[in-house]
Design a protein around this motif. Structure first.
Motif, PDB file in Angstrom:
ATOM      1  N   VAL A  28       0.809  -1.214   0.000  1.00 54.17           N
ATOM      2  CA  VAL A  28       0.000   0.000   0.000  1.00 54.17           C
ATOM      3  C   VAL A  28       0.846   1.270   0.000  1.00 54.17           C
ATOM      4  O   VAL A  28       0.356   2.347  -0.359  1.00 54.17           O
ATOM      5  CB  VAL A  28      -0.979   0.021   1.195  1.00 54.17           C
ATOM      6  N   LEU A  29       2.092   1.151   0.431  1.00 54.83           N
ATOM      7  CA  LEU A  29       3.023   2.276   0.410  1.00 54.83           C
ATOM      8  C   LEU A  29       4.313   1.828  -0.246  1.00 54.83           C
ATOM      9  O   LEU A  29       4.877   0.808   0.148  1.00 54.83           O
ATOM     10  CB  LEU A  29       3.345   2.772   1.823  1.00 54.83           C
ATOM     11  N   GLU A  30       4.790   2.597  -1.222  1.00 54.51           N
ATOM     12  CA  GLU A  30       6.024   2.208  -1.892  1.00 54.51           C
ATOM     13  C   GLU A  30       6.848   3.446  -2.246  1.00 54.51           C
ATOM     14  O   GLU A  30       6.359   4.354  -2.920  1.00 54.51           O
ATOM     15  CB  GLU A  30       5.726   1.403  -3.148  1.00 54.51           C
ATOM     16  N   LEU A  31       8.082   3.467  -1.767  1.00 52.94           N
ATOM     17  CA  LEU A  31       9.036   4.511  -2.108  1.00 52.94           C
ATOM     18  C   LEU A  31      10.176   3.860  -2.861  1.00 52.94           C
ATOM     19  O   LEU A  31      10.731   2.862  -2.403  1.00 52.94           O
ATOM     20  CB  LEU A  31       9.578   5.225  -0.861  1.00 52.94           C
ATOM     21  N   SER A  32      10.521   4.416  -4.013  1.00 59.99           N
ATOM     22  CA  SER A  32      11.567   3.842  -4.853  1.00 59.99           C
ATOM     23  C   SER A  32      12.637   4.891  -5.142  1.00 59.99           C
ATOM     24  O   SER A  32      12.340   5.918  -5.780  1.00 59.99           O
ATOM     25  CB  SER A  32      10.988   3.332  -6.177  1.00 59.99           C
ATOM     26  N   ALA A  33      13.857   4.644  -4.655  1.00 60.93           N
ATOM     27  CA  ALA A  33      15.011   5.517  -4.898  1.00 60.93           C
ATOM     28  C   ALA A  33      14.690   6.979  -4.590  1.00 60.93           C
ATOM     29  O   ALA A  33      15.073   7.895  -5.329  1.00 60.93           O
ATOM     30  CB  ALA A  33      15.498   5.362  -6.333  1.00 60.93           C
ATOM     31  N   VAL A  34      14.005   7.213  -3.478  1.00 56.89           N
ATOM     32  CA  VAL A  34      13.537   8.559  -3.151  1.00 56.89           C
ATOM     33  C   VAL A  34      14.657   9.386  -2.514  1.00 56.89           C
ATOM     34  O   VAL A  34      15.307   8.954  -1.565  1.00 56.89           O
ATOM     35  CB  VAL A  34      12.318   8.496  -2.204  1.00 56.89           C
ATOM     36  N   LYS A  35      14.867  10.578  -3.066  1.00 56.19           N
ATOM     37  CA  LYS A  35      15.820  11.543  -2.516  1.00 56.19           C
ATOM     38  C   LYS A  35      15.126  12.897  -2.373  1.00 56.19           C
ATOM     39  O   LYS A  35      14.219  13.227  -3.127  1.00 56.19           O
ATOM     40  CB  LYS A  35      17.042  11.694  -3.419  1.00 56.19           C
ATOM     41  N   ARG A  36      15.589  13.653  -1.389  1.00 52.51           N
ATOM     42  CA  ARG A  36      15.058  15.011  -1.212  1.00 52.51           C
ATOM     43  C   ARG A  36      16.167  15.904  -0.665  1.00 52.51           C
ATOM     44  O   ARG A  36      16.780  15.593   0.361  1.00 52.51           O
ATOM     45  CB  ARG A  36      13.874  15.004  -0.261  1.00 52.51           C
ATOM     46  N   HIS A  37      16.433  17.008  -1.360  1.00 45.96           N
ATOM     47  CA  HIS A  37      17.416  17.972  -0.862  1.00 45.96           C
ATOM     48  C   HIS A  37      16.771  19.346  -0.794  1.00 45.96           C
ATOM     49  O   HIS A  37      15.748  19.615  -1.437  1.00 45.96           O
ATOM     50  CB  HIS A  37      18.666  18.005  -1.748  1.00 45.96           C
ATOM     51  N   PHE A  38      17.379  20.206  -0.009  1.00 40.83           N
ATOM     52  CA  PHE A  38      16.927  21.585   0.134  1.00 40.83           C
ATOM     53  C   PHE A  38      18.109  22.512  -0.141  1.00 40.83           C
ATOM     54  O   PHE A  38      19.235  22.222   0.251  1.00 40.83           O
ATOM     55  CB  PHE A  38      16.388  21.840   1.544  1.00 40.83           C
ATOM     56  N   GLY A  39      17.839  23.627  -0.795  1.00 36.90           N
ATOM     57  CA  GLY A  39      18.888  24.596  -1.065  1.00 36.90           C
ATOM     58  C   GLY A  39      19.763  24.186  -2.238  1.00 36.90           C
ATOM     59  O   GLY A  39      19.598  23.111  -2.837  1.00 36.90           O
ATOM     60  N   THR A  40      20.708  25.065  -2.566  1.00 34.35           N
ATOM     61  CA  THR A  40      21.634  24.813  -3.668  1.00 34.35           C
ATOM     62  C   THR A  40      23.046  25.202  -3.266  1.00 34.35           C
ATOM     63  O   THR A  40      23.263  25.913  -2.273  1.00 34.35           O
ATOM     64  CB  THR A  40      21.226  25.634  -4.919  1.00 34.35           C
ATOM     65  N   GLY A  41      24.002  24.738  -4.062  1.00 36.23           N
ATOM     66  CA  GLY A  41      25.401  25.108  -3.849  1.00 36.23           C
ATOM     67  C   GLY A  41      25.895  24.746  -2.472  1.00 36.23           C
ATOM     68  O   GLY A  41      25.646  23.650  -1.966  1.00 36.23           O
ATOM     69  N   ASP A  42      26.581  25.686  -1.831  1.00 42.83           N
ATOM     70  CA  ASP A  42      27.142  25.452  -0.497  1.00 42.83           C
ATOM     71  C   ASP A  42      26.063  25.271   0.560  1.00 42.83           C
ATOM     72  O   ASP A  42      26.345  24.749   1.638  1.00 42.83           O
ATOM     73  CB  ASP A  42      28.062  26.615  -0.096  1.00 42.83           C
ATOM     74  N   ARG A  43      24.858  25.719   0.266  1.00 46.03           N
ATOM     75  CA  ARG A  43      23.767  25.631   1.243  1.00 46.03           C
ATOM     76  C   ARG A  43      22.866  24.416   1.004  1.00 46.03           C
ATOM     77  O   ARG A  43      21.851  24.261   1.657  1.00 46.03           O
ATOM     78  CB  ARG A  43      22.919  26.902   1.204  1.00 46.03           C
ATOM     79  N   ARG A  44      23.244  23.585   0.087  1.00 46.31           N
ATOM     80  CA  ARG A  44      22.451  22.392  -0.203  1.00 46.31           C
ATOM     81  C   ARG A  44      22.533  21.406   0.963  1.00 46.31           C
ATOM     82  O   ARG A  44      23.624  21.104   1.465  1.00 46.31           O
ATOM     83  CB  ARG A  44      22.942  21.732  -1.484  1.00 46.31           C
ATOM     84  N   VAL A  45      21.386  20.911   1.383  1.00 47.43           N
ATOM     85  CA  VAL A  45      21.296  19.909   2.448  1.00 47.43           C
ATOM     86  C   VAL A  45      20.581  18.690   1.884  1.00 47.43           C
ATOM     87  O   VAL A  45      19.450  18.804   1.379  1.00 47.43           O
ATOM     88  CB  VAL A  45      20.533  20.446   3.674  1.00 47.43           C
ATOM     89  N   GLN A  46      21.232  17.542   1.937  1.00 44.61           N
ATOM     90  CA  GLN A  46      20.619  16.297   1.479  1.00 44.61           C
ATOM     91  C   GLN A  46      19.851  15.702   2.652  1.00 44.61           C
ATOM     92  O   GLN A  46      20.402  15.020   3.501  1.00 44.61           O
ATOM     93  CB  GLN A  46      21.677  15.316   0.982  1.00 44.61           C
ATOM     94  N   ALA A  47      18.539  15.963   2.714  1.00 46.22           N
ATOM     95  CA  ALA A  47      17.722  15.533   3.855  1.00 46.22           C
ATOM     96  C   ALA A  47      17.406  14.050   3.797  1.00 46.22           C
ATOM     97  O   ALA A  47      17.366  13.366   4.822  1.00 46.22           O
ATOM     98  CB  ALA A  47      16.431  16.344   3.909  1.00 46.22           C
ATOM     99  N   VAL A  48      17.129  13.542   2.579  1.00 46.67           N
ATOM    100  CA  VAL A  48      16.821  12.123   2.385  1.00 46.67           C
ATOM    101  C   VAL A  48      17.628  11.657   1.177  1.00 46.67           C
ATOM    102  O   VAL A  48      17.631  12.299   0.144  1.00 46.67           O
ATOM    103  CB  VAL A  48      15.310  11.910   2.134  1.00 46.67           C
TER     104      VAL A  48
END
Length: 210
Positions: A28-48
């Motif tokens: 019922v729930l499926e996540l496939s190769a999910v990524k999430r980042h915020f910001g860009t450049g030096d301020r980019r944070v890879q949250a997931v």
């Protein structure tokens, strides 16, 4: 359930089945190769950073990890509150946004305010009215299951933090969702309320709710 991970900048969270559903139950729930980042450049944070996760009907899964590991961001993507930077999220075979708008998935989140001037009973009935007549018919049952009967006439602003969490739980249940997402739902609850809450959750899982 597939092996899964939710990566923060320097931390990792893991998904662990608490109650496993039979393998013949549908996913019922499926996540496939999910990524999430915020910001860009030096301020980019890879949250997931790379989640592969499948959850079957009736399964209870706990997402564990330290602060900043990406747990809440992952839940936000499940609910359609934010889009993944890459990868796919499917809920009941459709998009999270469609599942949420249909009432098929409900949530008890850490954030999100309640209207303090309304009573507990008025709050539950108001949200139920947005889901139609069937939801209104469930109000009394939902109030009882959330152990709010003695608080129905109390203004929300006069409720403790734990009592407000139980109000949020009732609101999440009025649509009778197939899937319930919980982000630290028992924060502020006393021991008795916490035990009652998890008794209800186990009974729901036995009945097929995920």
């Amino acid at each position: 359930m597939n092996n899964s991970s939710v990566d923060g900048t320097a931390t990792r969270a893991s998904a662990r089945p608490v109650t496993a559903a039979p393998t013949d139950e549908p996913v019922v729930l499926e996540l496939s190769a999910v990524k999430r980042h915020f910001g860009t450049g030096d301020r980019r944070v890879q949250a997931v950073d790379g989640v592969d996760l499948s959850i079957r009907r009736g399964e209870v899964v706990a997402l564990l990890g330290p602060n900043g590991a990406g747990k809440t961001t992952t839940l936000d993507m499940l609910l359609g509150l934010t889009e993944p930077s890459s990868g796919t999220v499917r809920v009941l075979g459709t998009t999270p946004q469609r599942a949420t708008s249909s009432g098929s998935i409900g949530a008890v989140l850490q954030t999100g305010g309640l209207l303090g001037d309304l009573t507990v009973g008025e709050t539950v009935r108001l949200i139920a009215s947005l889901h139609g007549a069937d939801a209104l018919d469930r109000v009394d049952d939902v109030v009882a299951r959330a152990d709010l009967e003695h608080l129905a006439r109390r203004r929300v602003s006069k409720c403790s933090g734990g009592e407000q969490q139980r109000v949020k739980f009732a609101l999440a249940m009025v649509s009778d969702p197939d899937i319930l997402v919980l982000d630290e739902p028992t924060a502020g609850m006393d021991v008795t309320a916490r035990r009652h809450f998890w008794d209800v959750m186990r009974a729901d899982a036995d009945a097929g709710r995920t």
